[in-house]
Design a protein around this motif. Structure first.
Motif, short mmCIF file in Angstrom:
data_model
loop_
_atom_site.label_atom_id
_atom_site.label_comp_id
_atom_site.label_asym_id
_atom_site.label_seq_id
_atom_site.Cartn_x
_atom_site.Cartn_y
_atom_site.Cartn_z
N THR A 154 28.74 18.47 -9.95
CA THR A 154 29.25 17.14 -10.26
C THR A 154 28.85 16.69 -11.66
O THR A 154 29.69 16.19 -12.42
N LEU A 155 27.58 16.84 -12.01
CA LEU A 155 27.12 16.35 -13.31
C LEU A 155 27.40 17.32 -14.45
O LEU A 155 27.91 16.93 -15.51
N LEU A 212 32.01 3.06 -17.86
CA LEU A 212 31.10 4.08 -18.35
C LEU A 212 31.66 5.45 -17.98
O LEU A 212 32.41 5.57 -17.00
N PRO A 213 31.29 6.49 -18.73
CA PRO A 213 31.71 7.83 -18.31
C PRO A 213 31.22 8.14 -16.91
O PRO A 213 30.13 7.71 -16.49
N CYS A 233 27.51 8.71 -11.92
CA CYS A 233 27.04 9.67 -10.92
C CYS A 233 25.55 9.94 -11.07
O CYS A 233 24.83 10.09 -10.06
N ALA A 234 25.06 9.99 -12.29
CA ALA A 234 23.64 10.22 -12.52
C ALA A 234 22.80 9.08 -11.96
O ALA A 234 21.74 9.31 -11.37
N ALA A 235 23.26 7.84 -12.13
CA ALA A 235 22.53 6.70 -11.60
C ALA A 235 22.43 6.76 -10.08
O ALA A 235 21.37 6.51 -9.49
N SER A 236 23.54 7.11 -9.43
CA SER A 236 23.54 7.24 -7.96
C SER A 236 22.61 8.37 -7.52
O SER A 236 21.86 8.24 -6.55
N VAL A 268 21.24 17.26 -18.20
CA VAL A 268 22.65 17.54 -17.99
C VAL A 268 23.51 16.32 -18.35
O VAL A 268 24.57 16.44 -18.96
N THR A 269 23.04 15.13 -17.96
CA THR A 269 23.80 13.91 -18.24
C THR A 269 23.87 13.63 -19.74
O THR A 269 24.92 13.22 -20.25
N LEU A 270 22.78 13.86 -20.44
CA LEU A 270 22.78 13.66 -21.89
C LEU A 270 23.81 14.57 -22.55
O LEU A 270 24.57 14.13 -23.43
N ALA A 271 23.85 15.82 -22.12
CA ALA A 271 24.85 16.75 -22.68
C ALA A 271 26.26 16.25 -22.37
O ALA A 271 27.17 16.33 -23.21
N GLY A 272 26.47 15.72 -21.16
CA GLY A 272 27.78 15.20 -20.80
C GLY A 272 28.18 13.99 -21.63
O GLY A 272 29.34 13.85 -22.05
#
Length: 277
Positions: free
Chosen positions: A50-51, A76-77, A82-85, A109-113
């Motif tokens: 997902t992320l 927001l992207p 999804c990262a917050a959840s 992973v989220t930072l890269a996204g």
């Protein structure tokens, strides 16, 4: 609890803990342990499926531009949402040591996204109500918004960890599932580094854009008028007035310096310094 969905596991775990406020009976402890072990497996899958591959379609990319329409401030992207959840669920499901492992990998992973989506946003087509040349500034502002949100999310967990007793030690399993061997994880530091780079880029780009047309025929009023447009744009992405003030101070200083230098270059012997109210 015959489910392997991470979010449902989180809700089931919360329900079990809520019904047993004291020491957990043995059979409940086994249920909690089973839930936690399955959560480690599902959390790994969630990050990778997902992320990690998170991108945005052209339509979604256009919706990320905040142009003052209703609901803009909530966009927001998907990777950030999804990262917050994910962080909320694994924080409640797993003990601190395991949460830290997953939080670090989630942030990496989220930072890269976020970097990937905002880069594409800056290079992509502009919505009809976004002025020419403003794509990169919108992209930097959205990047800043996402980074601030990630930092805010994580700080809330750092400030108030609560560890429920009678849980399994799954830290080794979590590391094995994620393939993590390095013990000094630096995702939080990476966010701070990228955040500083983003702020520096915004300060430079906005101050340069405001003073780009400066010349003998451009007055202080003209420069302030253009600056005010960027100030409004900043407010669409950065809700905190204190954070905006921190950014606007160096922007105003750069604008004043650039304006004076441009005026001198264009033959104005004694340009009037810009004053800010």
């Amino acid at each position: 609890m015959g489910t392997d969905d991470l979010m449902e596991l989180g809700r089931a775990h919360a329900a079990i803990i809520a019904t047993c406020p004291g020491p957990l009976p043995k059979f409940v402890g086994r249920m909690v342990g089973d839930t936690q072990e399955r959560a480690v497996n599902r959390a790994t899958t969630y990050i990778r499926n997902t992320l990690q591959p998170s991108t945005a379609t052209k339509e979604e990319m256009q919706d990320l531009f905040r142009t003052g329409k209703d609901g803009d401030e909530d966009r927001l992207p998907n990777v950030v949402v999804c990262a917050a959840s994910f962080l909320d669920v694994v924080y409640r499901l797993l003990d601190r040591s395991v949460f830290t492992i997953f939080a670090d990998e989630c942030l990496r992973v989220t930072l890269a996204g976020v970097l990937r989506v905002t880069k594409d946003m800056g290079l992509g087509a502009l919505p009809a109500d976004v002025g020419p040349g403003l794509g990169p500034i919108h992209a930097l502002l959205l990047r800043l918004c996402c980074l601030l949100r990630l930092r805010e999310n994580l700080s809330s967990y750092d400030a108030s960890f609560t560890v429920v007793e009678q849980r399994l030690d799954l830290s080794h399993l979590a590391q094995t599932k994620l393939g993590i061997t390095q013990t000094n994880r630096e995702a939080k530091r990476d966010i701070e580094t990228v955040l500083k780079e983003c702020c520096d880029a915004l300060i430079d780009r906005i101050s340069t854009s405001v003073c780009a047309p400066a010349g003998p025929e451009v007055t202080e009023v003209d420069v302030k008028s253009l600056y005010s447009e960027y100030e409004v744009l900043l407010g669409r992405y950065v809700i905190s007035s204190a954070t905006r003030a921190v950014l606007l101070r160096p922007i105003r200083a750069h604008i004043a310096s650039n304006y004076e230098a441009r005026c001198l270059k264009n033959g104005v012997a004694t340009p009037t310094p810009i004053t800010w109210e």
